[in-house]
Enzyme design. Structure first.
Site, mmCIF file in Angstrom:
data_model
loop_
_atom_site.group_PDB
_atom_site.id
_atom_site.type_symbol
_atom_site.label_atom_id
_atom_site.label_comp_id
_atom_site.label_asym_id
_atom_site.label_seq_id
_atom_site.Cartn_x
_atom_site.Cartn_y
_atom_site.Cartn_z
ATOM 1 N N HIS A 74 32.503 3.325 124.386
ATOM 2 C CA HIS A 74 32.459 4.593 125.119
ATOM 3 C C HIS A 74 33.434 5.569 124.467
ATOM 4 O O HIS A 74 34.406 5.158 123.844
ATOM 5 C CB HIS A 74 32.777 4.373 126.596
ATOM 6 C CG HIS A 74 31.580 3.886 127.350
ATOM 7 N ND1 HIS A 74 31.136 4.450 128.512
ATOM 8 C CD2 HIS A 74 30.690 2.904 127.049
ATOM 9 C CE1 HIS A 74 30.041 3.825 128.919
ATOM 10 N NE2 HIS A 74 29.758 2.878 128.051
ATOM 11 N N GLU A 75 33.143 6.873 124.622
ATOM 12 C CA GLU A 75 33.857 7.915 123.880
ATOM 13 C C GLU A 75 33.917 7.483 122.412
ATOM 14 O O GLU A 75 34.994 7.373 121.812
ATOM 15 C CB GLU A 75 35.277 8.160 124.430
ATOM 16 C CG GLU A 75 35.305 8.609 125.873
ATOM 17 C CD GLU A 75 35.155 7.463 126.863
ATOM 18 O OE1 GLU A 75 35.655 6.373 126.564
ATOM 19 O OE2 GLU A 75 34.514 7.654 127.914
ATOM 20 N N GLU A 85 28.284 5.113 124.056
ATOM 21 C CA GLU A 85 28.017 6.196 125.008
ATOM 22 C C GLU A 85 27.764 7.444 124.140
ATOM 23 O O GLU A 85 26.709 7.568 123.547
ATOM 24 C CB GLU A 85 29.208 6.335 125.954
ATOM 25 C CG GLU A 85 28.939 7.262 127.105
ATOM 26 C CD GLU A 85 30.192 7.477 127.935
ATOM 27 O OE1 GLU A 85 30.071 7.575 129.151
ATOM 28 O OE2 GLU A 85 31.300 7.589 127.361
ATOM 29 N N GLU A 95 28.014 8.860 134.861
ATOM 30 C CA GLU A 95 29.283 9.076 135.562
ATOM 31 C C GLU A 95 29.481 10.566 135.875
ATOM 32 O O GLU A 95 30.302 10.920 136.705
ATOM 33 C CB GLU A 95 30.451 8.528 134.734
ATOM 34 C CG GLU A 95 30.672 9.277 133.446
ATOM 35 C CD GLU A 95 31.446 8.482 132.409
ATOM 36 O OE1 GLU A 95 31.463 7.258 132.467
ATOM 37 O OE2 GLU A 95 32.028 9.129 131.520
ATOM 38 N N PRO A 110 31.497 25.619 115.781
ATOM 39 C CA PRO A 110 30.975 24.333 115.303
ATOM 40 C C PRO A 110 30.252 23.529 116.390
ATOM 41 O O PRO A 110 30.674 23.515 117.555
ATOM 42 C CB PRO A 110 32.235 23.592 114.845
ATOM 43 C CG PRO A 110 33.234 24.654 114.592
ATOM 44 C CD PRO A 110 32.936 25.756 115.550
ATOM 45 N N HIS A 147 36.605 -5.508 128.952
ATOM 46 C CA HIS A 147 36.801 -4.058 128.917
ATOM 47 C C HIS A 147 38.167 -3.716 128.338
ATOM 48 O O HIS A 147 39.164 -4.346 128.694
ATOM 49 C CB HIS A 147 36.692 -3.492 130.345
ATOM 50 C CG HIS A 147 36.747 -2.001 130.394
ATOM 51 N ND1 HIS A 147 37.605 -1.309 131.206
ATOM 52 C CD2 HIS A 147 36.035 -1.063 129.720
ATOM 53 C CE1 HIS A 147 37.408 -0.002 131.032
ATOM 54 N NE2 HIS A 147 36.468 0.168 130.141
ATOM 55 N N HIS A 148 38.191 -2.746 127.431
ATOM 56 C CA HIS A 148 39.442 -2.208 126.895
ATOM 57 C C HIS A 148 39.405 -0.694 127.025
ATOM 58 O O HIS A 148 38.722 -0.027 126.238
ATOM 59 C CB HIS A 148 39.591 -2.533 125.394
ATOM 60 C CG HIS A 148 39.894 -3.964 125.107
ATOM 61 N ND1 HIS A 148 39.672 -4.525 123.860
ATOM 62 C CD2 HIS A 148 40.416 -4.953 125.881
ATOM 63 C CE1 HIS A 148 40.060 -5.803 123.883
ATOM 64 N NE2 HIS A 148 40.506 -6.088 125.099
ATOM 65 N N GLU A 149 40.107 -0.145 128.010
ATOM 66 C CA GLU A 149 40.223 1.318 128.096
ATOM 67 C C GLU A 149 41.512 1.720 127.390
ATOM 68 O O GLU A 149 42.602 1.460 127.893
ATOM 69 C CB GLU A 149 40.231 1.786 129.552
ATOM 70 C CG GLU A 149 40.454 3.283 129.715
ATOM 71 C CD GLU A 149 39.504 4.157 128.902
ATOM 72 O OE1 GLU A 149 38.332 4.254 129.267
ATOM 73 O OE2 GLU A 149 39.930 4.737 127.879
HETATM 74 C C1 NOJ Z 1 34.956 6.426 130.674
HETATM 75 C C2 NOJ Z 1 33.796 5.515 130.493
HETATM 76 O O1 NOJ Z 1 32.674 6.223 130.037
HETATM 77 C C3 NOJ Z 1 33.508 4.838 131.810
HETATM 78 O O2 NOJ Z 1 32.344 4.055 131.725
HETATM 79 C C4 NOJ Z 1 34.706 4.018 132.201
HETATM 80 O O3 NOJ Z 1 34.471 3.455 133.470
HETATM 81 C C5 NOJ Z 1 35.944 4.895 132.289
HETATM 82 N N1 NOJ Z 1 36.103 5.652 131.070
HETATM 83 C C6 NOJ Z 1 37.184 4.060 132.522
HETATM 84 O O4 NOJ Z 1 37.389 3.225 131.426
#
Ligand code: NOJ
Length: 651
Positions: free
Chosen positions: A439-440, A458, A464, A178, A366-368
């Site tokens: 992102h992701e 993204e 990166e 896939p 930012h929220h990771e």
């Molecule tokens: C992946 C993101 O693409 C990046 O921009 C970010 O700095 C890192 N994760 C940490 O959150």
């Protein structure tokens, strides 16, 4: 225009694009349904199955009869609040085929087709019916039967790094595993296609795979229970979209996915595209850390310094990563504990936000989540409120895990549950007047027409990955592949190219080009401010001046994965911007400026020097000025791994 002669034929219905070149035939044969597509009488999609299989039910596929057909022609031009074009034409012929089973349960469903000059879209619609209010999709039987010698540029699906892979050229014949959409292809008869989807809501995202019958088939991202989606009726699947163009350049301006989405349902006039710097690249090059400690990046003091720098640089926003509790240790593994309403002791959000406000700088929060959706959703309301009360109007979200954790189970980011989570964040953000840069993410399917606060995503390898994993050709694939699904936060403008922690594989002029070749409603100038102010103030002028909102986009030259040159007109002035990128091969391009309006323009050119090279001499840049008009032709040299940027200021 419909072909009425055929229309009275019960077996085959033909829908024709407004310019007459694309024809789509819908066929009911042996009580099953099929479709074909041709352009200029040349086959594109050969007879291909349509249908849905359901869990615990017979599939919607056999024993069908056509009970009603409707047709209409639609022609409307709508405005985009921001983006690559201010207006998009939505012009198509539509036919809806209402089908019923002739035996057993007599269930009904509809297949709706729209045939544009730029391609074909169709979707399944299932109304509510007795004994039938909720269904579970086992699989979709949609096929796209192409010539197996069609060239395809693919990235793999169901992999740990989501969409973040290098593109590979292959044949449809070889698509045994896939792949993600948009899947860009070139047919042996010379057309460029991209199969994608529009308006993806409450459903698994579509990937494509070659089935046992050598047909490319939709493969809906599964849930952990093995099904593809559980939906309440009435339900409409996302549109299945086949973009069709005469050239790869024409494909890059295909806007069907926006036309296939609804206009916004509320007022989004508060949404403003943004250019921003960030407490970010310093972490990638090892100067600062996300986690608290001696080299912590997101301190109140650093944030204030960066706010001052943003003001000096003329940049409107500042992203701050690593401000919240939860980054200690291996953050990719520990993200399950991330807190989104408490800060590290050395960071005071209120103080920073007030400082930014006083200086006229927008904070990008930012929220990771690292994909720990359960943890994030528990805090969602409070987390968005926390930003809203501090006047933070932009959030970059991130889902850097290889899977999501939803309801305690590991799910694909692109499954129905993942799609629904992204949608929940978007709708909550809209309520709070917050814009998102995800992102992701889930891939773009044009929903930013309905939710303009989704300013960027993204969803492909970004910078990166520099420092080894990005080839110069990568950014020459994106305009023909990933960017067909909307803008991308590529984190452009990294000018510290020879940094020994993260060596960049471009020339310096090419970093400027990215602000034109890779559109983003939230465009990051990703390097550290001192690099711009102290080392490259002249090159930085382009980054400061290039707009984040365009009125018109005209692709000028290119080949998939080799090079790309595009011109864009600013939405707020008469100025134009041109950007170009090449792979590891040098080349010269001749730019005919006949697309300009009458009058004189002061052109500021940022070009690779004759001895520039992405490895040997990345800083070789010539910055020059001259006056030009629409009868001029510019000859521009692009070095290996290089590019150029031009600002055309109307005099
Ligand atoms: C992946 C993101 O693409 C990046 O921009 C970010 O700095 C890192 N994760 C940490 O959150």
């Amino acid at each position: 225009m419909f072909k009425w002669a055929k229309w009275h034929d019960t077996a085959i219905k033909e829908i024709i694009s407004p310019n007459g070149r694309i024809k789509c035939q819908f066929t009911l044969k042996d009580n099953r349904i099929f479709y074909t597509i041709s352009k200029d009488e040349k086959p594109i999609i050969r007879p291909s199955n349509l249908g849905l299989s359901l869990c615990g039910e017979e599939p919607f596929q056999n024993g069908l009869r056509l009970i009603r057909t409707t047709r209409r022609i639609h022609d409307e031009t709508f405005n985009m609040p921001w983006g690559e074009e201010s207006q998009i034409r939505d012009h198509y012929e539509e036919a809806a085929f209402y089908l019923s089973e002739s035996e057993k349960s007599h269930r009904i469903f509809t297949v709706r087709f729209r045939v544009f000059d730029e391609g074909v879209a169709f979707r399944y619609e299932i109304p509510p019916q007795p004994k039938f209010q909720r269904i579970t999709i086992k699989d979709e039987q949609t096929e796209f039967k192409l010539d197996l010698n069609t060239t395809a540029w693919k990235i793999p699906a169901y992999q740990p790094d989501r969409y973040e892979y290098n593109y590979e050229k292959t044949l449809v014949y070889d698509l045994a595993h896939p792949v993600h959409t948009p899947l860009t292809m070139r047919t042996p008869n010379g057309f460029y296609l991209a199969i994608h989807e529009a308006a993806l809501y409450d459903y698994g995202s579509m990937t494509l795979v070659l089935d046992n019958n050598y047909a490319l088939k939709s493969d809906i991202t599964p849930l952990s229970d093995g099904t593809r989606a559980h939906v309440n009726l009435p339900f409409k699947t996302p549109w299945r979209v086949i973009m069709i163009a005469d050239s790869c350049l024409e494909l890059t301006t295909n806007r069907m996915i926006y036309a296939l989405n609804d206009p916004p349902k509320s007022d989004f006039s508060w949404v403003k595209p943004l250019k921003f710097i960030g407490i970010w690249w310093a972490m990638y090059v090892g100067e600062w850390t996300w986690a608290p400690g001696e080299r912590h990046g997101a301190t109140t003091a650093h944030a204030k310094e960066y706010i001052d720098a943003a003001v000096r640089l003329g940049i409107s926003g500042l992203l701050i990563e690593g401000w919240n509790d939860g980054w200690e240790g291996n953050w990719l593994e520990n993200g399950v504990n991330n807190k989104f309403t408490t800060t590290t002791p050395d960071f005071n959000l209120e103080e920073v936000a007030n400082y930014a406000k006083a200086k006229g700088v927008e904070i990008v929060g930012h929220h990771e989540t690292v994909g720990f959706v359960d943890n994030y959703e528990q805090q969602l309301d409070d987390a968005y409120n926390y930003y809203a009360v501090n006047d933070v109007h932009y959030i970059k979200t991130g889902y850097a895990g290889s899977m999501m954790v939803i309801n305690g189970r590991r799910e694909f980011h692109h499954s129905q549950l993942g799609v629904n989570h992204y949608q929940k964040t978007l709708e909550l953000a809209a309520k709070k007047h917050i814009c998102l840069d995800i992102h992701e993410p889930i891939k773009g399917t044009g929903i930013e027409r309905t939710f303009p606060n989704l300013l960027s995503r993204e969803g492909a390898r970004g910078q990166e990955y520099e420092g080894g994993a990005l080839l110069p050709s990568h950014a020459c694939y994106l305009p023909y592949t990933r960017l067909l699904s909307g803008g991308m936060d590529y984190t452009s403008g990294i000018l510290d190219i020879t940094n020994n922690v993260k060596r960049i594989s471009t020339t310096i002029a090419r970093q400027l080009a990215y602000f034109v070749t890779i559109y983003s409603g939230m465009a990051m100038a990703a390097d550290r401010p001192f690099i711009y102010e102290e080392r490259f103030p002249d090159a930085f002028n382009f980054i400061r001046n290039v707009p984040v909102n365009f009125a018109k986009t005209i692709p000028l030259a290119g080949e998939v994965g080799e090079y790309y040159v595009v011109a864009r007109k600013d939405r707020d002035s008469e100025n134009w911007y041109i950007g170009g990128v090449t792979d590891e091969n040098s080349r010269s391009v001749h730019i005919n400026l006949s697309f300009l309006d009458d009058g004189v323009y002061r052109a500021k050119l940022y070009c690779d020097s004759p001895d520039a090279h992405y490895r040997e001499n990345p800083f070789g840049i010539n910055i020059s000025e001259k006056h030009v008009g629409r009868s001029d032709i510019l000859d521009i040299y692009l070095a290996p791994g290089g590019g150029f940027a031009i600002e055309l200021i109307r005099q």
